[in-house]
Design a protein around this motif. Structure first.
Motif, short mmCIF file in Angstrom:
data_model
loop_
_atom_site.label_atom_id
_atom_site.label_comp_id
_atom_site.label_asym_id
_atom_site.label_seq_id
_atom_site.Cartn_x
_atom_site.Cartn_y
_atom_site.Cartn_z
N VAL A 1 0.86 -1.19 0.00
CA VAL A 1 0.00 0.00 0.00
C VAL A 1 0.89 1.24 0.00
O VAL A 1 1.72 1.42 0.90
CB VAL A 1 -0.94 0.01 1.23
N LEU A 2 0.75 2.08 -1.02
CA LEU A 2 1.54 3.30 -1.15
C LEU A 2 0.69 4.50 -0.71
O LEU A 2 -0.41 4.71 -1.25
CB LEU A 2 1.99 3.49 -2.60
N ILE A 3 1.18 5.26 0.26
CA ILE A 3 0.41 6.39 0.81
C ILE A 3 1.19 7.69 0.56
O ILE A 3 2.30 7.86 1.07
CB ILE A 3 0.15 6.21 2.32
N HIS A 4 0.60 8.57 -0.21
CA HIS A 4 1.26 9.82 -0.60
C HIS A 4 1.36 10.81 0.56
O HIS A 4 0.78 10.62 1.62
CB HIS A 4 0.51 10.47 -1.77
N GLY A 5 2.08 11.90 0.30
CA GLY A 5 2.28 12.93 1.32
C GLY A 5 1.32 14.10 1.19
O GLY A 5 0.40 14.10 0.35
N PHE A 6 1.54 15.12 1.99
CA PHE A 6 0.72 16.34 2.02
C PHE A 6 0.80 17.07 0.68
O PHE A 6 1.88 17.24 0.12
CB PHE A 6 1.26 17.24 3.14
N LEU A 7 -0.36 17.46 0.15
CA LEU A 7 -0.46 18.16 -1.15
C LEU A 7 0.00 17.29 -2.31
O LEU A 7 0.34 17.79 -3.38
CB LEU A 7 0.33 19.48 -1.14
N GLU A 8 0.01 15.98 -2.10
CA GLU A 8 0.31 15.04 -3.18
C GLU A 8 -0.94 14.19 -3.42
O GLU A 8 -1.96 14.39 -2.77
CB GLU A 8 1.50 14.15 -2.79
N ASN A 9 -0.84 13.24 -4.33
CA ASN A 9 -1.93 12.27 -4.53
C ASN A 9 -1.32 11.03 -5.17
O ASN A 9 -0.09 10.93 -5.24
CB ASN A 9 -3.07 12.88 -5.37
N THR A 10 -2.15 10.12 -5.66
CA THR A 10 -1.60 8.86 -6.18
C THR A 10 -0.63 9.06 -7.35
O THR A 10 0.21 8.20 -7.59
CB THR A 10 -2.74 7.92 -6.65
N THR A 11 -0.71 10.20 -8.04
CA THR A 11 0.18 10.42 -9.18
C THR A 11 1.65 10.49 -8.77
O THR A 11 2.52 10.29 -9.61
CB THR A 11 -0.18 11.71 -9.97
N MET A 12 1.93 10.76 -7.49
CA MET A 12 3.34 10.82 -7.05
C MET A 12 4.05 9.48 -7.23
O MET A 12 5.27 9.42 -7.31
CB MET A 12 3.47 11.30 -5.60
N TRP A 13 3.26 8.38 -7.30
CA TRP A 13 3.83 7.04 -7.40
C TRP A 13 3.93 6.54 -8.84
O TRP A 13 4.37 5.42 -9.07
CB TRP A 13 3.00 6.05 -6.58
N ASN A 14 3.52 7.37 -9.81
CA ASN A 14 3.43 6.90 -11.20
C ASN A 14 4.71 6.29 -11.76
O ASN A 14 4.67 5.35 -12.54
CB ASN A 14 2.99 8.05 -12.14
N ASN A 15 5.87 6.82 -11.35
CA ASN A 15 7.14 6.30 -11.88
C ASN A 15 7.70 5.15 -11.04
O ASN A 15 8.72 4.57 -11.39
CB ASN A 15 8.18 7.42 -11.96
N ILE A 16 7.02 4.86 -9.93
CA ILE A 16 7.52 3.82 -9.03
C ILE A 16 6.67 2.55 -9.10
O ILE A 16 7.19 1.44 -9.13
CB ILE A 16 7.58 4.38 -7.58
N THR A 17 5.35 2.74 -9.21
CA THR A 17 4.42 1.60 -9.23
C THR A 17 4.79 0.53 -10.26
O THR A 17 4.81 -0.65 -9.91
CB THR A 17 2.97 2.10 -9.47
N PRO A 18 5.09 0.89 -11.54
CA PRO A 18 5.38 -0.16 -12.53
C PRO A 18 6.53 -1.09 -12.13
O PRO A 18 6.55 -2.27 -12.51
CB PRO A 18 5.75 0.63 -13.79
N VAL B 1 15.68 0.21 -3.23
CA VAL B 1 15.49 0.08 -1.77
C VAL B 1 14.12 -0.51 -1.46
O VAL B 1 13.99 -1.43 -0.64
CB VAL B 1 15.67 1.45 -1.07
N LEU B 2 13.08 0.01 -2.12
CA LEU B 2 11.72 -0.47 -1.87
C LEU B 2 11.55 -1.92 -2.30
O LEU B 2 10.92 -2.72 -1.60
CB LEU B 2 10.69 0.42 -2.57
N LYS B 3 12.11 -2.28 -3.43
CA LYS B 3 12.05 -3.67 -3.90
C LYS B 3 12.67 -4.59 -2.87
O LYS B 3 12.12 -5.66 -2.54
CB LYS B 3 12.78 -3.83 -5.24
#
Length: 258
Positions: free
Chosen positions: A24-41, A253-255
């Motif tokens: 589960v990826l949880i974004h930060g303040f003033l962000e949204n799910t798009t912050m993870w676009n380059n990481i999710t794939p 690192v996340l992997k």
């Protein structure tokens, strides 16, 4: 593709991609799910990845003028129950880390691992609480300038130049946050408690990812926190936005953590 679920009569938007152990990826303040676009794939090759727009951010509705960390956490639990997910790895950026800690405090049995990305289990300092209170007054009459200023200040001079395009895209997302979403989350962060004990007392995997030049979180305080709570530590050279400033290293690192 974004999906949605009703939570206390508010609409919560999320995405659910891939198969395997749940992350589960949880974004930060003033962000949204798009912050993870380059990481999710990079994570969906072996995992089921859930990204969530927190209340008052992205495509999710607001619920009044106080979004406590506990309320955010409850909304995440509702999504996990809806998807019949029993256990997951939580990765939270900044505010997202505070939310992940609140979730882990209430549901430790559902947590396989917890990564605080440019985040902390410490509460706000007195100075920071005052800054948040002041920001909430100023933002009501000067939203755009306040958001622009606070967002750009998350990056050091070198990063501002090097990642100009990425910063601009992220800033455009930040400016779409409703004022109510800003106020409610900022107030929630201001009153959040110290959660060192959540890291110190649980046996799930724990990771703290920090930036040496983070203008929001003091580097030495983060080092002390990792030691005190017996949490694994990864240090990047840059600031508060590791998903932009240290993207390639962060993915590895996340992997490894998952």
């Amino acid at each position: 593709m974004q999906k949605s679920i009703s939570f206390k009569n508010a609409n919560i938007s999320f995405s659910d991609v891939g198969q395997g152990p749940t992350v589960v990826l949880i974004h930060g303040f003033l962000e949204n799910t798009t912050m993870w676009n380059n990481i999710t794939p990079h994570l969906t090759t072996k995992n089921r990845v859930i990204t969530i727009d927190l209340l008052g951010h992205g495509k999710s509705d607001c619920l009044g003028y106080l979004h406590s960390m506990e309320l955010f956490a409850e909304s995440i639990d509702v999504i996990l129950k809806h998807l019949r997910i029993r256990k997951c790895t939580l990765i939270g950026h900044s505010l997202g880390g505070y939310v992940a800690l609140a979730f882990a405090e209430k549901h430790p049995q559902k947590v396989k691992g917890l990564c605080l990305l440019n985040s902390t289990s410490n509460e706000d300092s007195v100075e920071r609480k005052e800054l948040r209170a002041r920001a909430n007054k100023m933002v009501q009459t000067n939203f755009t300038n306040m958001v622009r200023m606070s967002f750009v200040n998350l990056f050091g001079p070198t990063s501002k130049e090097r990642y100009k395009n990425e910063i601009n895209l992220a800033l455009q997302e930040a400016l779409q946050t409703p004022i109510q979403g800003y106020l409610a989350a900022n107030e929630g962060m201001r009153i959040r408690p110290n959660r060192n004990i959540v890291l110190a007392n649980n046996t799930f995997k724990k990771l703290l990812v920090i930036g040496e030049k983070d203008p929001v979180l003091d580097y030495k305080t983060s080092l002390a926190e990792a030691k005190k709570t017996n949490t694994e530590l990864v240090i990047f050279k840059n600031g508060h936005m590791s998903h932009i400033e240290n993207k390639e290293e962060l993915i590895q690192v996340l992997k490894g953590f998952i």
